[in-house]
Design a protein around this motif. Structure first.
Motif, PDB file in Angstrom:
ATOM      1  N   PRO A  21      -5.688  -0.777 -10.282  1.00 24.72           N
ATOM      2  CA  PRO A  21      -4.335  -1.107  -9.816  1.00 24.72           C
ATOM      3  C   PRO A  21      -3.639   0.123  -9.245  1.00 24.72           C
ATOM      4  O   PRO A  21      -4.178   1.232  -9.305  1.00 24.72           O
ATOM      5  CB  PRO A  21      -3.643  -1.596 -11.085  1.00 24.72           C
ATOM      6  CG  PRO A  21      -4.358  -0.910 -12.189  1.00 24.72           C
ATOM      7  CD  PRO A  21      -5.769  -0.679 -11.718  1.00 24.72           C
ATOM      8  N   LYS A  22      -2.457  -0.063  -8.716  1.00 22.29           N
ATOM      9  CA  LYS A  22      -1.627   1.021  -8.155  1.00 22.29           C
ATOM     10  C   LYS A  22      -2.359   1.786  -7.055  1.00 22.29           C
ATOM     11  O   LYS A  22      -2.222   2.985  -6.913  1.00 22.29           O
ATOM     12  CB  LYS A  22      -1.168   2.003  -9.237  1.00 22.29           C
ATOM     13  CG  LYS A  22      -0.259   1.397 -10.263  1.00 22.29           C
ATOM     14  CD  LYS A  22       0.412   2.430 -11.141  1.00 22.29           C
ATOM     15  CE  LYS A  22      -0.579   3.317 -11.849  1.00 22.29           C
ATOM     16  NZ  LYS A  22       0.024   4.206 -12.816  1.00 22.29           N
ATOM     17  N   ASP A  26      -4.884  -3.061  -0.827  1.00 26.84           N
ATOM     18  CA  ASP A  26      -5.703  -4.091  -1.465  1.00 26.84           C
ATOM     19  C   ASP A  26      -7.043  -4.126  -0.747  1.00 26.84           C
ATOM     20  O   ASP A  26      -7.079  -4.277   0.483  1.00 26.84           O
ATOM     21  CB  ASP A  26      -5.040  -5.470  -1.342  1.00 26.84           C
ATOM     22  CG  ASP A  26      -3.734  -5.574  -2.106  1.00 26.84           C
ATOM     23  OD1 ASP A  26      -3.524  -4.776  -3.035  1.00 26.84           O
ATOM     24  OD2 ASP A  26      -2.934  -6.469  -1.778  1.00 26.84           O
ATOM     25  N   ARG A  44      -9.614  -2.814  -5.479  1.00 27.27           N
ATOM     26  CA  ARG A  44      -8.357  -2.083  -5.603  1.00 27.27           C
ATOM     27  C   ARG A  44      -7.219  -2.987  -5.154  1.00 27.27           C
ATOM     28  O   ARG A  44      -7.356  -3.727  -4.183  1.00 27.27           O
ATOM     29  CB  ARG A  44      -8.367  -0.817  -4.745  1.00 27.27           C
ATOM     30  CG  ARG A  44      -9.485   0.120  -5.122  1.00 27.27           C
ATOM     31  CD  ARG A  44      -9.568   1.408  -4.385  1.00 27.27           C
ATOM     32  NE  ARG A  44      -8.944   1.478  -3.085  1.00 27.27           N
ATOM     33  CZ  ARG A  44      -8.863   2.589  -2.376  1.00 27.27           C
ATOM     34  NH1 ARG A  44      -9.348   3.706  -2.845  1.00 27.27           N
ATOM     35  NH2 ARG A  44      -8.286   2.585  -1.196  1.00 27.27           N
ATOM     36  N   VAL A  45      -6.099  -2.894  -5.883  1.00 29.48           N
ATOM     37  CA  VAL A  45      -4.899  -3.639  -5.499  1.00 29.48           C
ATOM     38  C   VAL A  45      -3.689  -2.722  -5.601  1.00 29.48           C
ATOM     39  O   VAL A  45      -3.681  -1.773  -6.376  1.00 29.48           O
ATOM     40  CB  VAL A  45      -4.668  -4.908  -6.369  1.00 29.48           C
ATOM     41  CG1 VAL A  45      -5.772  -5.924  -6.143  1.00 29.48           C
ATOM     42  CG2 VAL A  45      -4.532  -4.571  -7.836  1.00 29.48           C
ATOM     43  N   ALA A  47      -0.720  -3.711  -6.587  1.00 32.98           N
ATOM     44  CA  ALA A  47       0.127  -4.166  -7.692  1.00 32.98           C
ATOM     45  C   ALA A  47      -0.014  -3.279  -8.926  1.00 32.98           C
ATOM     46  O   ALA A  47      -1.047  -2.649  -9.154  1.00 32.98           O
ATOM     47  CB  ALA A  47      -0.226  -5.604  -8.055  1.00 32.98           C
ATOM     48  N   PRO A  49      -0.173  -2.615 -13.055  1.00 30.52           N
ATOM     49  CA  PRO A  49      -0.825  -3.316 -14.164  1.00 30.52           C
ATOM     50  C   PRO A  49       0.182  -3.719 -15.245  1.00 30.52           C
ATOM     51  O   PRO A  49       0.068  -3.326 -16.403  1.00 30.52           O
ATOM     52  CB  PRO A  49      -1.820  -2.287 -14.674  1.00 30.52           C
ATOM     53  CG  PRO A  49      -1.150  -0.986 -14.413  1.00 30.52           C
ATOM     54  CD  PRO A  49      -0.409  -1.185 -13.108  1.00 30.52           C
ATOM     55  N   ALA A  54      -1.193  -7.204 -11.464  1.00 27.31           N
ATOM     56  CA  ALA A  54      -2.481  -6.795 -10.886  1.00 27.31           C
ATOM     57  C   ALA A  54      -3.485  -7.947 -10.922  1.00 27.31           C
ATOM     58  O   ALA A  54      -4.254  -8.132  -9.978  1.00 27.31           O
ATOM     59  CB  ALA A  54      -3.029  -5.569 -11.612  1.00 27.31           C
ATOM     60  N   ARG A  82      -9.761  -3.138 -17.323  1.00 22.64           N
ATOM     61  CA  ARG A  82     -10.123  -2.882 -15.926  1.00 22.64           C
ATOM     62  C   ARG A  82     -11.343  -3.680 -15.496  1.00 22.64           C
ATOM     63  O   ARG A  82     -11.457  -4.065 -14.340  1.00 22.64           O
ATOM     64  CB  ARG A  82     -10.401  -1.389 -15.712  1.00 22.64           C
ATOM     65  CG  ARG A  82      -9.145  -0.577 -15.643  1.00 22.64           C
ATOM     66  CD  ARG A  82      -9.487   0.865 -15.298  1.00 22.64           C
ATOM     67  NE  ARG A  82      -8.279   1.639 -15.252  1.00 22.64           N
ATOM     68  CZ  ARG A  82      -7.813   2.215 -14.161  1.00 22.64           C
ATOM     69  NH1 ARG A  82      -8.487   2.108 -13.035  1.00 22.64           N
ATOM     70  NH2 ARG A  82      -6.713   2.902 -14.190  1.00 22.64           N
TER      71      ARG A  82
END
Length: 106
Positions: A21-22, A26, A44-45, A47, A49, A54, A82
Protein backbone atom coordinates in the motif's frame (compact mmCIF):
# COMPACT_ATOMS: atom_id res chain seq x y z
CA UNK A 1 6.18 -26.43 -6.77
CA UNK A 2 4.59 -24.23 -9.40
CA UNK A 3 6.11 -21.14 -11.00
CA UNK A 4 2.85 -19.18 -11.01
CA UNK A 5 1.00 -17.77 -8.00
CA UNK A 6 -2.41 -19.02 -9.10
CA UNK A 7 -4.32 -22.28 -9.36
CA UNK A 8 -7.79 -23.41 -10.32
CA UNK A 9 -10.18 -24.59 -7.62
CA UNK A 10 -13.63 -25.54 -8.81
CA UNK A 11 -14.78 -22.74 -11.11
CA UNK A 12 -12.58 -20.10 -9.46
CA UNK A 13 -9.02 -18.99 -9.89
CA UNK A 14 -7.14 -18.74 -6.57
CA UNK A 15 -4.39 -16.12 -6.59
CA UNK A 16 -1.68 -15.26 -4.05
CA UNK A 17 -0.59 -11.61 -3.97
CA UNK A 18 1.82 -9.50 -1.98
CA UNK A 19 0.23 -6.08 -1.59
CA UNK A 20 2.24 -2.90 -1.06
CA UNK A 21 0.00 0.00 0.00
CA UNK A 22 0.91 3.71 -0.06
CA UNK A 23 2.60 3.33 -3.45
CA UNK A 24 3.04 6.07 -6.03
CA UNK A 25 0.64 4.25 -8.39
CA UNK A 26 -1.73 1.31 -8.71
CA UNK A 27 -0.13 -1.56 -10.62
CA UNK A 28 0.08 -5.29 -10.98
CA UNK A 29 3.72 -6.28 -11.12
CA UNK A 30 5.62 -9.45 -11.73
CA UNK A 31 5.80 -12.78 -9.97
CA UNK A 32 8.04 -13.18 -6.93
CA UNK A 33 8.99 -16.06 -4.64
CA UNK A 34 8.76 -15.41 -0.90
CA UNK A 35 11.33 -16.71 1.60
CA UNK A 36 9.06 -19.69 2.36
CA UNK A 37 9.01 -20.60 -1.35
CA UNK A 38 5.44 -19.41 -1.96
CA UNK A 39 4.88 -17.70 -5.32
CA UNK A 40 3.05 -14.35 -5.25
CA UNK A 41 2.03 -11.68 -7.71
CA UNK A 42 3.39 -8.29 -6.63
CA UNK A 43 0.72 -5.60 -6.48
CA UNK A 44 0.97 -1.94 -5.49
CA UNK A 45 -1.86 0.45 -4.66
CA UNK A 46 -1.95 4.13 -3.72
CA UNK A 47 -4.51 3.54 -0.96
CA UNK A 48 -3.55 3.55 2.71
CA UNK A 49 -3.67 0.33 4.75
CA UNK A 50 -6.46 1.59 7.02
CA UNK A 51 -10.18 0.94 7.22
CA UNK A 52 -9.93 -1.61 4.40
CA UNK A 53 -8.95 1.05 1.84
CA UNK A 54 -5.99 -0.91 0.43
CA UNK A 55 -8.08 -4.08 0.16
CA UNK A 56 -10.83 -2.21 -1.69
CA UNK A 57 -8.24 -0.72 -4.05
CA UNK A 58 -6.82 -4.21 -4.64
CA UNK A 59 -10.25 -5.57 -5.56
CA UNK A 60 -10.97 -2.62 -7.87
CA UNK A 61 -7.56 -2.98 -9.56
CA UNK A 62 -8.06 -6.68 -10.36
CA UNK A 63 -11.66 -6.22 -11.48
CA UNK A 64 -10.62 -3.46 -13.88
CA UNK A 65 -7.47 -5.21 -15.15
CA UNK A 66 -9.26 -8.51 -15.75
CA UNK A 67 -12.52 -6.98 -17.00
CA UNK A 68 -14.63 -8.81 -14.43
CA UNK A 69 -17.28 -7.49 -12.00
CA UNK A 70 -16.17 -6.26 -8.57
CA UNK A 71 -18.27 -9.03 -7.01
CA UNK A 72 -16.09 -11.61 -8.84
CA UNK A 73 -13.00 -10.62 -6.80
CA UNK A 74 -12.96 -11.71 -3.17
CA UNK A 75 -10.23 -11.71 -0.52
CA UNK A 76 -10.24 -15.23 0.86
CA UNK A 77 -7.37 -14.95 3.33
CA UNK A 78 -4.89 -12.40 4.60
CA UNK A 79 -7.19 -9.36 4.72
CA UNK A 80 -5.07 -7.75 7.44
CA UNK A 81 -1.64 -8.79 6.11
CA UNK A 82 0.45 -8.03 3.05
CA UNK A 83 0.21 -11.54 1.59
CA UNK A 84 -3.36 -12.24 0.52
CA UNK A 85 -5.26 -15.01 -1.20
CA UNK A 86 -7.83 -13.84 -3.74
CA UNK A 87 -10.64 -15.82 -5.29
CA UNK A 88 -11.51 -14.74 -8.84
CA UNK A 89 -14.79 -15.94 -10.33
CA UNK A 90 -14.98 -16.33 -14.09
CA UNK A 91 -13.53 -18.44 -16.85
CA UNK A 92 -10.35 -19.88 -15.25
CA UNK A 93 -8.55 -20.29 -18.59
CA UNK A 94 -9.23 -16.70 -19.64
CA UNK A 95 -8.24 -15.40 -16.20
CA UNK A 96 -4.98 -17.38 -16.27
CA UNK A 97 -4.13 -16.01 -19.71
CA UNK A 98 -4.87 -12.44 -18.59
CA UNK A 99 -2.84 -12.81 -15.39
CA UNK A 100 0.06 -14.33 -17.29
CA UNK A 101 0.06 -11.33 -19.62
CA UNK A 102 -0.23 -8.81 -16.76
CA UNK A 103 2.54 -10.43 -14.71
CA UNK A 104 5.01 -10.34 -17.59
CA UNK A 105 4.61 -6.61 -18.30
CA UNK A 106 6.64 -5.51 -15.27
Amino acid sequence: MTDVPWSVRGGDLILSVRLTPKSSRDEIGGVDRLADGKMVLKVRVRALPQDGEANEALIRLFAKALHIPLASVRIEAGASGRVKTLSLAGDPEALQAALSSLSQRS
